[in-house]
Design a protein around this motif. Sequence first.
Motif, short mmCIF file in Angstrom:
data_model
loop_
_atom_site.label_atom_id
_atom_site.label_comp_id
_atom_site.label_asym_id
_atom_site.label_seq_id
_atom_site.Cartn_x
_atom_site.Cartn_y
_atom_site.Cartn_z
N ARG A 1 0.84 -1.20 0.00
CA ARG A 1 0.00 0.00 0.00
C ARG A 1 0.87 1.25 0.00
O ARG A 1 0.56 2.23 -0.69
N ALA A 2 1.96 1.20 0.74
CA ALA A 2 2.85 2.35 0.81
C ALA A 2 3.52 2.62 -0.54
O ALA A 2 3.64 3.77 -0.96
N ARG A 3 3.92 1.55 -1.24
CA ARG A 3 4.56 1.73 -2.54
C ARG A 3 3.58 2.33 -3.55
O ARG A 3 3.97 3.18 -4.36
N LEU A 4 2.34 1.91 -3.49
CA LEU A 4 1.35 2.46 -4.42
C LEU A 4 1.07 3.93 -4.12
O LEU A 4 0.93 4.74 -5.04
N ALA A 5 1.03 4.27 -2.84
CA ALA A 5 0.84 5.67 -2.47
C ALA A 5 2.03 6.52 -2.91
O ALA A 5 1.86 7.64 -3.41
N GLU A 6 3.22 5.98 -2.77
CA GLU A 6 4.43 6.70 -3.20
C GLU A 6 4.45 6.90 -4.71
O GLU A 6 4.99 7.89 -5.21
N ALA A 7 3.84 5.96 -5.43
CA ALA A 7 3.78 6.07 -6.90
C ALA A 7 2.70 7.04 -7.35
O ALA A 7 2.59 7.33 -8.54
N GLY A 8 1.90 7.54 -6.41
CA GLY A 8 0.91 8.56 -6.73
C GLY A 8 -0.53 8.13 -6.59
O GLY A 8 -1.44 8.93 -6.82
N ALA A 9 -0.76 6.87 -6.20
CA ALA A 9 -2.14 6.40 -6.09
C ALA A 9 -2.85 7.01 -4.89
O ALA A 9 -2.23 7.31 -3.86
N ASP A 10 -4.14 7.18 -5.03
CA ASP A 10 -5.01 7.54 -3.91
C ASP A 10 -5.46 6.21 -3.31
O ASP A 10 -6.40 5.58 -3.79
N VAL A 11 -4.77 5.76 -2.28
CA VAL A 11 -5.03 4.44 -1.70
C VAL A 11 -6.13 4.57 -0.64
O VAL A 11 -6.00 5.34 0.31
N VAL A 12 -7.21 3.81 -0.83
CA VAL A 12 -8.35 3.85 0.08
C VAL A 12 -8.51 2.47 0.71
O VAL A 12 -8.67 1.47 0.01
N VAL A 13 -8.44 2.42 2.03
CA VAL A 13 -8.58 1.17 2.76
C VAL A 13 -10.03 1.05 3.24
O VAL A 13 -10.51 1.89 4.01
N LEU A 14 -10.71 0.03 2.76
CA LEU A 14 -12.10 -0.21 3.12
C LEU A 14 -12.21 -1.44 4.02
O LEU A 14 -11.32 -2.29 4.03
N GLU A 15 -13.30 -1.53 4.75
CA GLU A 15 -13.51 -2.69 5.61
C GLU A 15 -13.82 -3.94 4.79
O GLU A 15 -13.52 -5.06 5.20
N ARG A 16 -14.42 -3.75 3.61
CA ARG A 16 -14.75 -4.87 2.73
C ARG A 16 -14.82 -4.32 1.31
O ARG A 16 -15.06 -3.13 1.10
N LEU A 17 -14.63 -5.23 0.35
CA LEU A 17 -14.66 -4.82 -1.05
C LEU A 17 -15.94 -5.33 -1.72
O LEU A 17 -15.92 -5.83 -2.84
N THR A 18 -17.03 -5.18 -1.03
CA THR A 18 -18.32 -5.55 -1.57
C THR A 18 -18.86 -4.39 -2.41
O THR A 18 -18.45 -3.23 -2.24
N PRO A 19 -19.77 -4.69 -3.34
CA PRO A 19 -20.30 -3.61 -4.19
C PRO A 19 -20.84 -2.42 -3.42
O PRO A 19 -20.63 -1.26 -3.81
N ASP A 20 -21.53 -2.67 -2.29
CA ASP A 20 -22.08 -1.53 -1.55
C ASP A 20 -20.97 -0.65 -0.99
O ASP A 20 -21.08 0.58 -0.99
N ALA A 21 -19.87 -1.28 -0.53
CA ALA A 21 -18.75 -0.50 0.00
C ALA A 21 -18.03 0.26 -1.11
O ALA A 21 -17.68 1.45 -0.95
N LEU A 22 -17.81 -0.40 -2.24
CA LEU A 22 -17.13 0.24 -3.37
C LEU A 22 -17.93 1.42 -3.89
O LEU A 22 -17.40 2.52 -4.07
N LEU A 23 -19.20 1.19 -4.14
CA LEU A 23 -20.04 2.25 -4.69
C LEU A 23 -20.31 3.34 -3.66
O LEU A 23 -20.45 4.52 -4.01
N GLY A 24 -20.34 2.97 -2.39
CA GLY A 24 -20.49 3.98 -1.34
C GLY A 24 -19.31 4.93 -1.33
O GLY A 24 -19.48 6.15 -1.17
N GLU A 25 -18.08 4.40 -1.50
CA GLU A 25 -16.89 5.24 -1.55
C GLU A 25 -16.92 6.16 -2.77
O GLU A 25 -16.63 7.36 -2.67
N LEU A 26 -17.29 5.61 -3.92
CA LEU A 26 -17.35 6.43 -5.13
C LEU A 26 -18.44 7.50 -5.01
O LEU A 26 -18.24 8.65 -5.40
N GLY A 27 -19.58 7.11 -4.45
CA GLY A 27 -20.66 8.07 -4.27
C GLY A 27 -20.28 9.20 -3.34
O GLY A 27 -20.66 10.35 -3.56
N ALA A 28 -19.53 8.88 -2.28
CA ALA A 28 -19.10 9.90 -1.33
C ALA A 28 -18.17 10.91 -1.99
O ALA A 28 -18.06 12.06 -1.53
N ARG A 29 -17.52 10.51 -3.07
CA ARG A 29 -16.63 11.40 -3.82
C ARG A 29 -17.38 12.15 -4.92
O ARG A 29 -16.75 12.89 -5.69
#
Length: 240
Positions: A135-163
């Motif tokens: 995760r640290a290497r990806l952040a250093e490469a410029g990624a916006d790294v988001v740590v979620l409790e689960r990678l279920t559709p509701d969590a993924l779409l909830g994060e995108l919707g919040a943005r």
Amino acid sequence: MHLLAPGPAHLDDAELAAHYAYPDGLAAPYVRVNFVSSADGAVTLDGHSSGLGGPADRRVFGRLRELAEVILVGAGTVRAEDYRGARRPTVGRELPPPIAVVTGSADIDPRSRLFTDTKVAPIVLTLDSAPAERRARLAEAGADVVVLERLTPDALLGELGARGLHRVLCEGGPGLFGDLLAADAVDELCLTLSPLLAGGDAGRIARGPAGTPARPLSLVGVAHEDDTLFLRYRRDAPIG
């Protein structure tokens, strides 16, 4: 039954954008899934989807990206297709849509084109269980790294919707599409049928848990060019 015959009309870029326009006034993520398959249902040719598409498919592919606010994709597809960032600005915005990558392991090469050939930082949606050094290497490469409790559709779409990213374009792979289907989270499918018989052992466009109910769709758009068929389906009932 109706016969679809070739017509004289040719869609220019503006007409193509209107044909594929998202609904107006979205207040939550609207998920459009885009896939190409051979006429016999193969999702890849020689291991890559790019072998199935021609110039017309690439034109539609590019237009769908320009209409989206975010491109959602699984890490396996990113690796297999050597993803880079989107090139053209989103309609109504100054920059291209970000690529949002779903990965439980954060196993993405920070030297890949996703990071080195992009105008917008990718969003990496991952878990706390992913190795911290990755995760640290990806952040250093410029990624916006988001740590979620689960990678279920509701969590993924909830994060995108919040943005405020409501025009979602999912480009696969089959596992992510299958998860979205199982969660009843797909609003629309854009399917390109390539005039090829691929045979072999290629997979299908969706792969998910057994017992997922069939989802009825309405055909809302058909186009064709150079023997390639472009189908647009929308769910019969809105989510929620």
